[in-house]
Design a protein around this motif. Structure first.
Motif, PDB file in Angstrom:
ATOM      1  N   UNK A   1       0.828  -1.204   0.000  1.00 43.57           N
ATOM      2  CA  UNK A   1       0.000   0.000   0.000  1.00 43.57           C
ATOM      3  C   UNK A   1       0.862   1.252   0.000  1.00 43.57           C
ATOM      4  N   UNK A   2       0.325   2.305  -0.613  1.00 42.76           N
ATOM      5  CA  UNK A   2       0.939   3.635  -0.609  1.00 42.76           C
ATOM      6  C   UNK A   2       2.337   3.656  -1.209  1.00 42.76           C
ATOM      7  N   UNK A   3       2.645   2.707  -2.070  1.00 42.03           N
ATOM      8  CA  UNK A   3       3.944   2.740  -2.740  1.00 42.03           C
ATOM      9  C   UNK A   3       4.014   3.996  -3.610  1.00 42.03           C
ATOM     10  N   UNK A   4       5.096   4.726  -3.492  1.00 44.27           N
ATOM     11  CA  UNK A   4       5.247   5.963  -4.249  1.00 44.27           C
ATOM     12  C   UNK A   4       4.812   7.190  -3.482  1.00 44.27           C
ATOM     13  N   UNK A   5       4.036   6.977  -2.401  1.00 49.69           N
ATOM     14  CA  UNK A   5       3.552   8.117  -1.624  1.00 49.69           C
ATOM     15  C   UNK A   5       4.450   8.414  -0.432  1.00 49.69           C
ATOM     16  N   UNK A   6       5.143   7.379   0.031  1.00 55.12           N
ATOM     17  CA  UNK A   6       5.983   7.608   1.211  1.00 55.12           C
ATOM     18  C   UNK A   6       7.305   6.867   1.137  1.00 55.12           C
ATOM     19  N   UNK A   7       7.604   6.274  -0.026  1.00 54.39           N
ATOM     20  CA  UNK A   7       8.848   5.536  -0.159  1.00 54.39           C
ATOM     21  C   UNK A   7       9.948   6.426  -0.717  1.00 54.39           C
ATOM     22  N   UNK A   8      11.160   6.067  -0.433  1.00 51.34           N
ATOM     23  CA  UNK A   8      12.295   6.818  -0.963  1.00 51.34           C
ATOM     24  C   UNK A   8      13.267   5.856  -1.618  1.00 51.34           C
ATOM     25  N   UNK A   9      13.832   6.279  -2.727  1.00 50.05           N
ATOM     26  CA  UNK A   9      14.841   5.477  -3.395  1.00 50.05           C
ATOM     27  C   UNK A   9      14.314   4.188  -3.970  1.00 50.05           C
ATOM     28  N   UNK A  10      13.016   4.135  -4.318  1.00 46.14           N
ATOM     29  CA  UNK A  10      12.464   2.912  -4.879  1.00 46.14           C
ATOM     30  C   UNK A  10      12.936   2.740  -6.317  1.00 46.14           C
ATOM     31  N   UNK A  11      13.351   1.538  -6.653  1.00 46.85           N
ATOM     32  CA  UNK A  11      13.781   1.263  -8.018  1.00 46.85           C
ATOM     33  C   UNK A  11      12.581   1.275  -8.946  1.00 46.85           C
TER      34      UNK A  11
END
Length: 477
Positions: free
Chosen positions: A342-352
């Motif tokens: 959930x919320x991937x891209x909204x609170x993640x950093x450095x995601x490939x």
């Protein structure tokens, strides 16, 4: 036994990965639930998608592999001597071996106005049921764990032996037990004194009203909606009409439990229709919303491309609303959806950001290599469209998954059925091949699909902006 240990090991590995993700980021403020907290996972009968429903091993595995606050669901039935047992159905013969243990104690009773035949809990004492073992009650699931002497558990057994993070009692047939001089109300009020019960649900208004004033403050009452055309016995109204009167529901419940189709309906071909306003309307009334009928091994909307995590995300992280909990036979899956995806891209950093390449377009949703499949893949955000290239008789390259038109079109039922030939190098059996028909002839064919839709075959030129620059062309002269 070795297979069971291996399976348990794999599940525990999954839960370990889930635990690693838990607490890594505080996502509370991102949830669109009623209270802003993450949705709950309610394990229906434990991990009942794998083990016999309501067995000790199903409950134990649900606790081991789910979120730390997982809620164990218990469908309560009453025995002849008034004990409350956790069992998935009012009839005992479908999910246990009671028919073998008590061959001559079958009965016929009226349940919700309709005659029902089988073995019922009201005909047995708790002591008699001690010799009965639980089985997998859904025949499409493995029976590998039947015959392991999993005993029927009481509500007190589940609470005291397993010490679950939360306990949910579902009271489905209060009226039936009343007809047999058994009081579900008395049982629940007695259970309050010895067991912590977090949620109680029922599809019967009068039952929930009867315990409202006597429940502990930490126990929430949830009104369970059945089919929209079914009649609620207390009010003599359909559940569909009660859905339009949530203000009334709020007078005796703090939440509602609805089939997932109430929120995301599907058409007759199992494709999603626009979402309804059920969650938003209930939240406006101050009611929590729980969705049911989730199972990984039951067909669900093709829009999710056979991915149950994607289905859960559409209920909890769609940008418009989030249900407050989901009722699942496979609790590890919603746990993953909530805490890992959930919320991937909204609170993640450095995601490939991987390069996403389609497989014949969105072929999990629509027939591969059709206009709808490619359009859907583009709308899903694909980076590169693939095209298995075949050649027509007039030298036009087209996108089609097989050189044999019989595999994906109705050519065998068309005027071109006499074009059949055998080419051992391509296929052992007969076929009608793309190079035997012109592009215009192929365009006249219909794709094989049990839908009232027209799908277009596409030429390579139509997809040029999205194709990989290193397509392999197979040209047969």
């Amino acid at each position: 036994m070795c297979k069971f240990v291996s399976l348990l090991y794999l599940l525990l590995l999954c839960s370990a990965a889930l635990a690693a993700a838990q607490g890594s980021t505080n996502r509370t403020s991102l949830w669109q639930t009623l209270n802003g907290n993450a949705p709950l996972v309610i394990a229906r009968g434990g991990f009942s998608g794998l083990f016999p429903d309501s067995s000790s091993i199903a409950y134990s595995l649900a606790i081991l592999t789910s979120l730390p606050n997982v809620i164990l669901w218990c469908d309560v039935q009453l025995t002849k001597d008034g004990a409350g047992i956790c069992f998935p159905d009012i009839k005992l013969d479908n999910a246990s071996d009671i028919a073998n243990a008590f061959r001559n104690k079958q009965n016929t009773y009226s349940v919700n106005g309709a005659p029902m035949q089988g073995w019922f809990s009201v005909d047995f004492t708790l002591n008699e049921l001690g010799s009965v073992s639980l089985n997998q009650g859904i025949y499409s699931r493995s029976n590998r764990f039947d015959g392991n002497l999993f005993q029927i558990l009481t509500v007190q057994d589940v609470a005291k032996q397993l010490s679950p993070p939360g306990l949910w009692l579902n009271i489905q047939h209060d009226e039936f037990f009343s007809q047999h001089k058994l009081s579900m109300r008395s049982f629940v009020l007695s259970a309050f004194r010895s067991v912590i019960i977090n949620y109680i649900s029922s599809p019967e208004v009068n039952f929930l009203r009867s315990i409202l004033a006597r429940k502990p403050s930490n126990t929430k009452l949830v009104f369970r909606f059945l089919g929209q055309d079914e009649i609620e016995p207390s009010t003599n109204q359909t559940y569909g009409s009660l859905l339009n009167n949530l203000t009334f529901v709020k007078t005796f419940a703090s939440g509602i439990l609805v089939p997932k189709s109430y929120i995301w309906p599907v058409d007759g071909s199992l494709y999603l229709l626009p979402y309804t306003s059920v969650v938003l309307d209930a939240h406006k009334e101050g009611l929590e919303v729980f969705a049911s009928d989730f199972a990984n091994d039951v067909p669900f909307a093709y829009n999710y491309s056979y991915n149950p995590v994607a289905e859960y995300l559409s209920f909890i992280d769609n940008g418009n609303f989030a249900v407050d909990g989901v009722l699942s036979d496979f609790p590890i899956t919603p746990s993953e959806a909530i805490d890992c995806f959930s919320h991937i891209g909204k609170n993640g950093s450095g995601q490939a950001k991987p390069l996403v390449i389609s497989y014949r377009g969105a072929s999990g949703d629509y027939p591969g290599c059709t206009d709808l499949a490619y359009t859907r893949a583009i709308s899903d955000g694909v980076d590169v469209l693939d095209c298995p290239v075949q050649m027509t008789k007039d030298g036009i390259p087209i996108c089609l998954g097989s050189i044999n038109l019989i595999d994906s079109t109705t050519v065998a039922q068309s005027i071109f059925s006499n074009f059949t030939m055998t080419i051992p190098e391509l296929k052992a059996s007969n076929g009608i091949f793309t190079f035997s028909l012109t592009w215009s002839q192929i365009q006249s064919l219909t794709r094989k699909l049990k839908l009232v839709l027209t799908f277009l075959l596409l030429s390579v030129d139509a997809l040029q902006p999205f194709l990989l620059p290193f397509c392999v062309f197979m040209i047969i002269i």
